[in-house]
Design a protein around this motif. Sequence first.
Motif, short mmCIF file in Angstrom:
data_model
loop_
_atom_site.label_atom_id
_atom_site.label_comp_id
_atom_site.label_asym_id
_atom_site.label_seq_id
_atom_site.Cartn_x
_atom_site.Cartn_y
_atom_site.Cartn_z
N ASP A 192 0.87 -1.17 0.00
CA ASP A 192 0.00 0.00 0.00
C ASP A 192 0.91 1.22 0.00
O ASP A 192 1.64 1.47 0.96
CB ASP A 192 -0.89 0.00 1.24
CG ASP A 192 -1.69 1.29 1.38
OD1 ASP A 192 -1.86 2.01 0.37
OD2 ASP A 192 -2.13 1.60 2.50
N LYS A 193 0.88 2.00 -1.09
CA LYS A 193 1.74 3.18 -1.21
C LYS A 193 0.95 4.48 -1.12
O LYS A 193 1.42 5.53 -1.54
CB LYS A 193 2.53 3.13 -2.52
CG LYS A 193 3.50 1.95 -2.58
CD LYS A 193 4.38 2.02 -3.83
CE LYS A 193 5.39 0.88 -3.82
NZ LYS A 193 6.30 0.93 -5.00
N SER A 194 -0.24 4.40 -0.55
CA SER A 194 -1.07 5.60 -0.44
C SER A 194 -0.53 6.60 0.56
O SER A 194 -0.78 7.81 0.46
CB SER A 194 -2.50 5.21 -0.04
OG SER A 194 -2.51 4.55 1.22
N ALA A 195 0.25 6.13 1.55
CA ALA A 195 0.75 7.02 2.60
C ALA A 195 2.20 7.43 2.38
O ALA A 195 2.64 8.45 2.91
CB ALA A 195 0.60 6.37 3.97
N SER A 196 2.96 6.64 1.62
CA SER A 196 4.38 6.96 1.38
C SER A 196 4.86 6.25 0.13
O SER A 196 4.26 5.27 -0.32
CB SER A 196 5.23 6.55 2.59
OG SER A 196 5.26 5.15 2.71
N LYS A 197 5.98 6.73 -0.42
CA LYS A 197 6.56 6.10 -1.59
C LYS A 197 7.09 4.70 -1.26
O LYS A 197 7.02 3.79 -2.08
CB LYS A 197 7.70 6.96 -2.15
CG LYS A 197 7.23 8.27 -2.79
CD LYS A 197 8.39 9.03 -3.38
CE LYS A 197 7.92 10.33 -4.05
NZ LYS A 197 9.06 11.09 -4.62
N LYS A 198 7.65 4.56 -0.06
CA LYS A 198 8.17 3.26 0.37
C LYS A 198 7.06 2.25 0.50
O LYS A 198 7.21 1.09 0.12
CB LYS A 198 8.91 3.41 1.70
CG LYS A 198 9.55 2.12 2.18
CD LYS A 198 10.29 2.34 3.50
CE LYS A 198 10.91 1.05 3.99
NZ LYS A 198 11.61 1.24 5.29
N GLY A 199 5.96 2.67 1.02
CA GLY A 199 4.80 1.81 1.15
C GLY A 199 4.89 0.83 2.31
O GLY A 199 5.91 0.71 2.98
N ALA A 200 3.79 0.15 2.56
CA ALA A 200 3.71 -0.85 3.62
C ALA A 200 3.12 -2.12 3.04
O ALA A 200 2.13 -2.08 2.29
CB ALA A 200 2.84 -0.34 4.77
N PHE A 201 3.71 -3.25 3.35
CA PHE A 201 3.23 -4.51 2.82
C PHE A 201 1.83 -4.83 3.34
O PHE A 201 1.48 -4.51 4.48
CB PHE A 201 4.17 -5.65 3.22
CG PHE A 201 5.39 -5.76 2.36
CD1 PHE A 201 5.32 -6.30 1.08
CD2 PHE A 201 6.62 -5.31 2.83
CE1 PHE A 201 6.45 -6.41 0.28
CE2 PHE A 201 7.76 -5.40 2.03
CZ PHE A 201 7.67 -5.95 0.75
N TYR A 202 1.04 -5.44 2.48
CA TYR A 202 -0.26 -5.95 2.89
C TYR A 202 -0.09 -7.31 3.58
O TYR A 202 0.85 -8.06 3.30
CB TYR A 202 -1.17 -6.13 1.67
CG TYR A 202 -1.78 -4.86 1.15
CD1 TYR A 202 -2.74 -4.16 1.87
CD2 TYR A 202 -1.40 -4.37 -0.11
CE1 TYR A 202 -3.31 -3.00 1.37
CE2 TYR A 202 -1.98 -3.20 -0.61
CZ TYR A 202 -2.92 -2.52 0.13
OH TYR A 202 -3.48 -1.38 -0.35
N PHE A 203 -1.02 -7.59 4.45
CA PHE A 203 -1.07 -8.88 5.13
C PHE A 203 -2.50 -9.41 5.04
O PHE A 203 -3.45 -8.66 4.86
CB PHE A 203 -0.66 -8.76 6.60
CG PHE A 203 0.80 -8.49 6.81
CD1 PHE A 203 1.66 -9.52 7.14
CD2 PHE A 203 1.32 -7.21 6.67
CE1 PHE A 203 3.01 -9.29 7.34
CE2 PHE A 203 2.67 -6.95 6.86
CZ PHE A 203 3.52 -7.99 7.20
N LYS A 204 -2.61 -10.73 5.19
CA LYS A 204 -3.91 -11.38 5.34
C LYS A 204 -3.93 -12.19 6.62
O LYS A 204 -2.88 -12.62 7.11
CB LYS A 204 -4.20 -12.30 4.14
CG LYS A 204 -4.57 -11.59 2.86
CD LYS A 204 -4.97 -12.61 1.79
CE LYS A 204 -5.43 -11.91 0.51
NZ LYS A 204 -5.86 -12.89 -0.53
N LEU A 205 -5.11 -12.37 7.17
CA LEU A 205 -5.27 -13.20 8.35
C LEU A 205 -5.16 -14.67 7.96
O LEU A 205 -5.79 -15.11 7.00
CB LEU A 205 -6.63 -12.93 9.00
CG LEU A 205 -6.97 -13.80 10.21
CD1 LEU A 205 -6.04 -13.52 11.37
CD2 LEU A 205 -8.42 -13.58 10.63
N ASP A 206 -4.35 -15.42 8.69
CA ASP A 206 -4.25 -16.86 8.49
C ASP A 206 -5.45 -17.51 9.17
O ASP A 206 -5.46 -17.71 10.39
CB ASP A 206 -2.94 -17.39 9.08
CG ASP A 206 -2.70 -18.86 8.74
OD1 ASP A 206 -3.68 -19.55 8.38
OD2 ASP A 206 -1.55 -19.30 8.82
#
Length: 235
Positions: free
Chosen positions: A198-212
């Motif tokens: 998700d790069k909506s907040a920064s260029k570096k972005g944050a990885f998405y996760f899913k619940l196991d």
Amino acid sequence: MAKYASQNPILVAVDCIIFGYDGEKLKLLVIKRAIEPIKDHWSLMGGFVHADENLDGAAKRILLELTGLHDLYLEQLKTYGELSRDPIERTISVAYFALIDINKYSTQINDRFHAEWFELKAVPTLIFDHDLMVKDAINKLRYRAALEPILFELLPKKFTIPQLQVLYEEVYDTLVDNRNFIRKISASGLLIKQSQKDKSASKKGAFYFKLDKAKHKAQFQFLNLLPKNKGTELQ
């Protein structure tokens, strides 16, 4: 059919405390009351239990009428039966709370009831004992969220660690140490890292996760993430 002699009938209602999260704020869904007394005042979504349905069925029907949705997370909270809680007629209400991802369901909320989302700190005064129901529901949500991962019901299928952390901060109304949070949630083994960011907040972005989901019911405690002077009770 025989009836119980000399017993006055009492109405039974269901009220739904509907929490939603939009990625930034935890919110409450309330409606404008359509009938007297206190018509057009803010209220929880509720209604009377029909003769041909049980309590859970009534709560699911009411949620379907408001949101157009079914299979939402729904949990019975408490029964409210003060003599004066409804000025028209003696009514016992069974309260439920539901958890909704606002972004997923925003277009499906039924505007027939003039429903509106409010941030928890900006919820207007509600009718009858509905303010007490909301307070009790928040306390129950805090308690349950400390023991098992029910707050994931408020998130989209893919989410970031910052979104998850903000959600817990919203629920407990406190700041959570970032490093400690990441360490604890990583150690829980509940999250599956995705390749997308998700790069909506920064260029570096944050990885998405899913619940196991396979580990969804594993032993899970978030209570020790919170400051020791911050209990689960809403003051």
